[in-house]
Write an enzyme that holds these catalytic residues in place. Structure first.
Site, PDB file in Angstrom:
ATOM      1  N   MET A 106       0.840  -1.197   0.000  1.00 46.17           N
ATOM      2  CA  MET A 106       0.000   0.000   0.000  1.00 46.17           C
ATOM      3  C   MET A 106       0.878   1.251   0.000  1.00 46.17           C
ATOM      4  SD  MET A 106      -2.686  -0.935   3.009  1.00 46.17           S
ATOM      5  CE  MET A 106      -3.148  -2.594   3.376  1.00 46.17           C
TER       6      MET A 106
ATOM      7  N   PRO B 253       6.527   6.048  -1.438  1.00 43.73           N
ATOM      8  CA  PRO B 253       7.475   7.001  -0.836  1.00 43.73           C
ATOM      9  C   PRO B 253       6.799   8.305  -0.398  1.00 43.73           C
ATOM     10  CG  PRO B 253       8.407   6.034  -2.810  1.00 43.73           C
ATOM     11  CD  PRO B 253       7.007   5.521  -2.724  1.00 43.73           C
TER      12      PRO B 253
ATOM     13  N   GLY C 280       1.745   7.304   3.155  1.00 40.63           N
ATOM     14  CA  GLY C 280       1.509   6.094   3.931  1.00 40.63           C
ATOM     15  C   GLY C 280       0.178   6.214   4.657  1.00 40.63           C
TER      16      GLY C 280
ATOM     17  N   GLU D 250      -5.625  -6.535  10.558  1.00 42.27           N
ATOM     18  CA  GLU D 250      -4.184  -6.258  10.597  1.00 42.27           C
ATOM     19  C   GLU D 250      -3.811  -5.585  11.920  1.00 42.27           C
ATOM     20  OE1 GLU D 250      -2.718  -4.199   7.159  1.00 42.27           O
ATOM     21  OE2 GLU D 250      -0.713  -3.930   8.017  1.00 42.27           O
ATOM     22  N   ARG D 251      -4.663  -4.655  12.354  1.00 40.86           N
ATOM     23  CA  ARG D 251      -4.351  -3.927  13.596  1.00 40.86           C
ATOM     24  C   ARG D 251      -4.415  -4.846  14.805  1.00 40.86           C
ATOM     25  NH1 ARG D 251      -7.069   1.194  10.657  1.00 40.86           N
ATOM     26  NH2 ARG D 251      -5.103   1.677   9.608  1.00 40.86           N
TER      27      ARG D 251
ATOM     28  N   GLY E  99      23.342  -2.132  31.996  1.00 42.63           N
ATOM     29  CA  GLY E  99      24.128  -2.019  30.756  1.00 42.63           C
ATOM     30  C   GLY E  99      23.895  -3.170  29.795  1.00 42.63           C
TER      31      GLY E  99
HETATM   32  C1  FAD Z   1       9.231  -1.944   9.115  1.00 40.09           C
HETATM   33  C2  FAD Z   1       8.034  -1.468   8.350  1.00 40.09           C
HETATM   34  C3  FAD Z   1       7.236  -2.396   7.691  1.00 40.09           C
HETATM   35  C4  FAD Z   1       6.146  -1.966   6.941  1.00 40.09           C
HETATM   36  N1  FAD Z   1       5.426  -2.884   6.207  1.00 40.09           N
HETATM   37  C5  FAD Z   1       4.524  -2.431   5.301  1.00 40.09           C
HETATM   38  C6  FAD Z   1       3.920  -3.329   4.359  1.00 40.09           C
HETATM   39  O1  FAD Z   1       4.163  -4.537   4.386  1.00 40.09           O
HETATM   40  N2  FAD Z   1       3.073  -2.816   3.443  1.00 40.09           N
HETATM   41  C7  FAD Z   1       2.765  -1.483   3.389  1.00 40.09           C
HETATM   42  O2  FAD Z   1       1.980  -1.093   2.535  1.00 40.09           O
HETATM   43  N3  FAD Z   1       3.314  -0.611   4.269  1.00 40.09           N
HETATM   44  C8  FAD Z   1       4.193  -1.038   5.205  1.00 40.09           C
HETATM   45  N4  FAD Z   1       4.783  -0.162   6.071  1.00 40.09           N
HETATM   46  C9  FAD Z   1       4.457   1.253   5.979  1.00 40.09           C
HETATM   47  C10 FAD Z   1       3.666   1.793   7.167  1.00 40.09           C
HETATM   48  O3  FAD Z   1       2.376   1.257   7.185  1.00 40.09           O
HETATM   49  C11 FAD Z   1       3.699   3.331   7.060  1.00 40.09           C
HETATM   50  O4  FAD Z   1       5.026   3.718   7.374  1.00 40.09           O
HETATM   51  C12 FAD Z   1       2.707   3.992   8.002  1.00 40.09           C
HETATM   52  O5  FAD Z   1       1.399   3.771   7.574  1.00 40.09           O
HETATM   53  C13 FAD Z   1       2.944   5.501   8.097  1.00 40.09           C
HETATM   54  O6  FAD Z   1       3.035   6.075   6.831  1.00 40.09           O
HETATM   55  P1  FAD Z   1       4.278   7.044   6.483  1.00 40.09           P
HETATM   56  O7  FAD Z   1       5.521   6.332   6.841  1.00 40.09           O
HETATM   57  O8  FAD Z   1       4.114   7.508   5.089  1.00 40.09           O
HETATM   58  O9  FAD Z   1       4.117   8.265   7.486  1.00 40.09           O
HETATM   59  P2  FAD Z   1       3.315   9.612   7.200  1.00 40.09           P
HETATM   60  O10 FAD Z   1       1.964   9.302   6.712  1.00 40.09           O
HETATM   61  O11 FAD Z   1       4.175  10.505   6.385  1.00 40.09           O
HETATM   62  O12 FAD Z   1       3.214  10.203   8.675  1.00 40.09           O
HETATM   63  C14 FAD Z   1       4.283  10.939   9.312  1.00 40.09           C
HETATM   64  C15 FAD Z   1       3.759  11.421  10.665  1.00 40.09           C
HETATM   65  O13 FAD Z   1       2.618  12.284  10.476  1.00 40.09           O
HETATM   66  C16 FAD Z   1       1.537  11.801  11.245  1.00 40.09           C
HETATM   67  N5  FAD Z   1       0.265  12.049  10.559  1.00 40.09           N
HETATM   68  C17 FAD Z   1      -0.066  11.744   9.271  1.00 40.09           C
HETATM   69  N6  FAD Z   1      -1.333  12.086   9.029  1.00 40.09           N
HETATM   70  C18 FAD Z   1      -1.839  12.618  10.191  1.00 40.09           C
HETATM   71  C19 FAD Z   1      -3.099  13.155  10.572  1.00 40.09           C
HETATM   72  N7  FAD Z   1      -4.132  13.192   9.736  1.00 40.09           N
HETATM   73  N8  FAD Z   1      -3.244  13.609  11.843  1.00 40.09           N
HETATM   74  C20 FAD Z   1      -2.214  13.557  12.729  1.00 40.09           C
HETATM   75  N9  FAD Z   1      -0.995  13.058  12.403  1.00 40.09           N
HETATM   76  C21 FAD Z   1      -0.803  12.585  11.163  1.00 40.09           C
HETATM   77  C22 FAD Z   1       1.794  10.298  11.393  1.00 40.09           C
HETATM   78  O14 FAD Z   1       1.081   9.772  12.499  1.00 40.09           O
HETATM   79  C23 FAD Z   1       3.290  10.282  11.569  1.00 40.09           C
HETATM   80  O15 FAD Z   1       3.605  10.554  12.904  1.00 40.09           O
HETATM   81  C24 FAD Z   1       5.833  -0.575   6.887  1.00 40.09           C
HETATM   82  C25 FAD Z   1       6.622   0.342   7.584  1.00 40.09           C
HETATM   83  C26 FAD Z   1       7.731  -0.087   8.291  1.00 40.09           C
HETATM   84  C27 FAD Z   1       8.589   0.937   8.972  1.00 40.09           C
END
Ligand code: FAD
Length: 379
Positions: free
Chosen positions: A114, A117, A120, A231-232, A329
């Site tokens: 999903m 870059p 998310g 998932e959650r 430690g």
């Molecule tokens: C190890 C790992 C495994 C993963 N595996 C998968 C996978 O298998 N498939 C997949 O699709 N994704 C995967 N993900 C992605 C993950 O689901 C996303 O990183 C996550 O949903 C957050 O999206 P983002 O990184 O783009 O953060 P962003 O959306 O850019 O958010 C950055 C910050 O802004 C905050 N924010 C964003 N919108 C709001 C709002 N409306 N109100 C308040 N705060 C907000 C967020 O809470 C966060 O603190 C994985 C991530 C990691 C690190």
């Protein structure tokens, strides 16, 4: 019996190899096949599709036992608890027959894509496109942070089938990783989950047959929102399992380590900290068990799943932090499981929807009348 079987699997097939897998950044395919042979994958899928038709509580047990030992490499849960139900619920008969038995056997590894870059949390903003070319779609785009990304043979990919139009239509496609134009990026250098093969995936004019559409065209967003509750819950289950494991390991360590001529466990601070952790764990375990039953009965709401994920992962972080402190430690040294647990658990507050997004979803439920009123008065 199942718990014992899982514990034996962890003891004989995983624990001693963790260091090597962490160095390599992934687990071997044979581990997946071993889990499949033991019947530990896709346990709640129907027997005709290679599963064991068990209740989801068995999947929950597997998640918790792995978490207790801080096992982070294989994305079993994402494969069995997220991708398999997508196929079972929304796949065509041909798709189910083609993929589910191989998934249950551990011969076909899956991923779900999903995140991109540039987005998310805001999944409506995805840019990966699938243009209709008659008998196939032409897919272009990029996904990131994909769990099982390097090992995956099949991905469920969120795409836009009508880009540029008002409707845009988020759809889900099943894409084989050996398709021409499908490329896997290098492993991402994470601060934890070091044996998990998380990477970026690239789609450059990938031809995807129309038969690989999962569910109806344009229904992808609805499906993802519906399935995210499951998932959650899996993330919450991992959190309670992880907290239990951290407490167990800290009880053992503080009972043998001494300072000032007495076990660390003899200090009231140690006892109080672990008492607080144990109480928090019990409270969460009870709620998560209730959510697991609700999920088995198809009654788990988005709000409850968000509460479970948010609250259990915050609890897990606090418990692991307190436990690490009691190791002194040594808690900071990778050879000690508590150090791994500390690094591994941090991401749980981020993935599967960040905890801020969980609070938005919970609040949306709390204020639904007000939001409805604001929407109708705007119109
Ligand atoms: C190890 C790992 C495994 C993963 N595996 C998968 C996978 O298998 N498939 C997949 O699709 N994704 C995967 N993900 C992605 C993950 O689901 C996303 O990183 C996550 O949903 C957050 O999206 P983002 O990184 O783009 O953060 P962003 O959306 O850019 O958010 C950055 C910050 O802004 C905050 N924010 C964003 N919108 C709001 C709002 N409306 N109100 C308040 N705060 C907000 C967020 O809470 C966060 O603190 C994985 C991530 C990691 C690190």
């Amino acid at each position: 019996m199942m718990r014992k079987m899982i514990q034996d699997f962890i003891k004989h097939d995983i624990i001693d190899y963790m260091d090597a897998w962490e160095q390599k950044g992934m687990v071997p395919r044979d581990l997946w096949k071993r889990a499949g042979a033991l019947g530990l994958l896709c346990m709640d899928m129907p027997v005709i599709y290679g599963g064991s038709a068990l209740d989801f509580s068995f999947n929950a047990l597997f998640i918790e036992e792995l978490a207790k030992e801080g096992i982070s490499g294989p994305g079993f849960s994402l494969h069995s608890d997220i991708v398999a139900p997508y196929l079972l619920k929304y796949g065509s008969e041909a798709q189910k027959q083609q993929y589910l038995p191989l998934m249950a056997a551990g011969e076909l590894i899956t991923a779900i894509c999903m995140t991109e870059p540039d987005c998310g949390s805001d999944l409506r903003a995805i840019k990966t496109t699938a243009v209709d070319k008659g008998d196939h779609y032409l897919v272009n785009g990029q996904k990131t942070f994909i769990t099982n990304g390097h090992l995956c043979d099949l991905c469920v990919v969120a795409v836009k089938t009508h880009p540029g139009t008002e409707r845009e239509g988020v759809s889900l496609l099943l894409i084989n990783s050996d398709s021409e134009g499908f490329e896997k990026g290098p492993l991402l250098n994470k601060i934890g989950l070091k044996a998990q093969d998380t990477c970026e995936l690239f789609f450059d004019h990938v031809k995807v047959p129309k038969d690989n559409l999962l569910g109806e065209e344009g229904s992808g967003f609805k499906i993802m929102m519906r399935e995210l509750a499951r998932e959650r819950l899996t993330v919450a289950l991992n959190a309670v399992g992880g907290a239990e494991g951290a407490i167990e390991k800290t009880l053992a360590y503080t009972s043998t380590r001494t300072a000032f001529k007495q076990p660390i466990a003899g200090f009231q601070n140690t006892q109080f900290k672990l008492a607080e952790c144990a109480a928090q764990l019990q409270v969460h375990q009870t709620f998560i068990d209730r959510c697991t039953r609700l999920l088995s009965d198809n009654k788990l709401s988005a709000e409850s799943a968000s509460m479970a994920k948010y609250s259990a992962t915050e609890m897990h972080s606090k418990v692991v932090d307190e436990c690490l402190q009691l190791f002194g430690g040594y808690g900071y040294i990778w050879d000690y499981p508590i150090a791994r647990m500390y690094a591994n658990n941090r991401v749980a507050r981020i993935y599967a929807g960040t905890n801020e997004i969980m609070k938005l979803l919970i609040a949306r439920g709390l204020f639904k009348d007000l939001f409805l009123h604001m929407k109708t008065s705007k119109n």
